[in-house]
Enzyme design. Structure first.
Site: not given
Ligand code: BES
Ligand code: ZN
Ligand code: ZN
Length: 489
Positions: A251, A258, A330, A332
């Protein structure tokens, strides 16, 4: 690691080294033969603290109580302490909580989980050399333990812990070595070994199934997506369980890229899917009389000229339109389609999804705990209870109508992010609830394992990196469903 059970007292069995668990700082217990030396060495009997008396070939480890979770951790830390030593076999007594043999299962799990190390990329391996563990049924409180019951528990512990380590291996593997097609091959190999049925959906089938949101997330990657469907279908099964896992083999965040520091460890975004594969392995090996289906959405979220974008509107498999405002939300989107597909394929009594879905879950409950959400308090509580019974930490987070409003969209049916930065684990769960049909609404729980799935330090019975979160809790839950249905008949 091989385990042997014997009715002989510990003194009379062979082993390079004896492991003694000091419970509740009780140095006066008959198992403790070196009280003076231990005191001299400053051993304070704290949970997980170890003291190796090399000349005596005895290793002491502290445990707060005879509770399974304490004994599991103690056993794991004893084995960890022996990493790098040349001991090959270990002997140990039996510790039960007033005769409750779950503690024996926990101890065996602890040895296997604690003996795990991920060495694939190390030139010089430092794997545990302990190959044999002899367990004497001489019991801590001098209780009689039935050897048949005990050997069944040892067998179950081995299957559960090995499945957890199987999951850990997948999660720890780098994104260049474990992409969706590799995940599918691992599933196929495991299915062949265990007798599960395995079906893999490739791009053509995914298009036919109208899994357009999953395909959009996958589009910018050179690795094509896969949906894995594993089936365990014993004859006369009375209960059906569906498991769904987020398998983001990487991801990057996509175009909503990110920041560098947050991208590191995102190989672990396949933890939910990897947990589903581990659970399926255990369910098959335990030959549980319940029908269990495991679905994994294996996808890589990357950037590129054909990447899906913030501002796109996607149509999910169930026809709902989704406004994209952040391509890093992504998981979800992938789960939305896989949940719809899973419900189309199987009308289940329970449906559980596992995902490293939100950083917000980690903020809310910390690194060691999973967040459990859903529409039905009973199902939520069931997951929390069984997680705790299995030695995992989990807590319920409740949905509410006010947060639900924050994922409304002006231009589509729903938005993939909330308009507030608070309560992100819950709003992600509520987004998923839109893709759970009426029939399954009260049978579903969403388990956000973002905290415990991958931690960059060792904790409890877990190593640095992947923990295999979700596996033990769900194996225990399914085992107990068997028990419940048996007692209802
Ligand atoms: N895979 C991440 C969530 C994650 C963060 C898992 C840290 C493990 C450790 C997920 O896809 C994500 O990036 N979520 C975002 C959502 C936001 C954009 C609403 C997040 O948590 O920042
Ligand atoms: Zn993710
Ligand atoms: Zn993500």
């Amino acid at each position: 690691m091989n385990f042997e059970l014997t009715v002989l007292p510990v003194l009379d069995i062979s082993g390079d080294l004896e492991v003694i668990i000091v419970v509740d700082a009780n140095l006066k217990h008959r198992f403790v033969q070196d009280k003076k030396l231990l005191t001299k060495a400053g051993f304070s009997c704290k949970q997980d603290e170890t003291c190796l008396l090399v000349e005596k070939n005895r290793l002491y480890v502290g445990a707060t109580s005879l509770k399974s979770s304490d004994i599991r951790r103690a056993a794991a830390n004893a084995i960890k302490r022996l990493m790098g030593t040349t001991y090959k076999s270990v002997k140990v007594a039996t510790y039960t909580n007033k005769g409750c043999t779950y503690t024996l299962r926990a101890m065996v799990e602890g040895f296997i989980l604690g003996g795990y190390s991920f060495e694939t990329y190390k030139s010089k391996k430092n794997e545990s050399k302990i190959k044999e563990i002899s367990i004497s049924l001489e019991e801590y409180s001098e209780l009689d333990i039935d050897i048949e019951k005990a050997s069944l528990l040892v067998h179950k512990a081995q299957i559960t812990a090995d499945a957890t380590n199987f999951t850990r291996d997948i999660v720890n593997t780098t994104p260049d070595d474990c992409y969706p097609d590799v995940m599918a091959s691992i599933a196929e190999g495991m299915a062949e070994d265990t007798g599960l049925k395995c079906t893999i959906l490739k791009s053509k089938e995914l298009k036919e199934e109208k899994m357009e949101t999953l395909l959009a997330v996958a589009r910018a990657s050179r690795h094509k997506p896969r949906v894995i469907h594993l089936t365990h279908k014993p004859k006369n099964a009375k209960v059906k369980v569906t498991l769904v896992g987020k398998g983001l083999t990487y991801d990057s965040g996509g175009l909503s890229l990110k920041p560098a520091d947050y991208m590191v460890t995102m190989k672990s975004d396949k933890s939910g899917g990897s947990a589903v594969m581990g659970i399926m392995k255990a369910v098959a090996e335990l030959k549980l009389p319940i029908e269990v289906h495991g679905f994994v959405g294996a996808v890589e979220n990357m950037i590129g000229g054909d990447a899906y974008k913030p501002d796109d509107v996607l149509v999910a498999k169930n026809g709902k339109t989704i406004e994209i405002r952040n391509t890093d939300a992504e998981g979800r989107l992938v789960l939305a389609d896989v949940l719809c597909y899973a419900q189309q394929e199987v009308k289940a009594d329970y449906i559980f999804d596992f995902a490293t879905l939100t950083g917000a879950s980690v903020v809310a409950v910390g690194h060691y705990t999973s967040s459990v959400m859903g529409n039905n308090k009973e199902v939520q509580n069931l997951v929390v209870k069984e997680a705790q019974n299995a030695g995992e930490l989990a807590t319920a987070l409740d949905f509410n109508d006010y947060l639900k409003k924050t994922i409304k969209s002006e231009i589509a049916d729903i938005c993939n992010i909330s308009d507030t930065r608070y309560g992100g684990a819950i709003t992600a769960g509520q987004f998923l609830s839109e893709f759970v049909d009426k029939r399954h609404a009260d049978k579903w729980a969403h388990i956000d394992i973002a905290g415990p799935a991958f931690v960059e330090h060792a904790w409890g019975e877990n190593p640095h990196g992947a923990s295999g979160a979700g596996v033990r809790m769900m194996v225990k839950l399914i085992e107990n469903l068997v028990r419940k249905t048996d007692s209802n008949n």
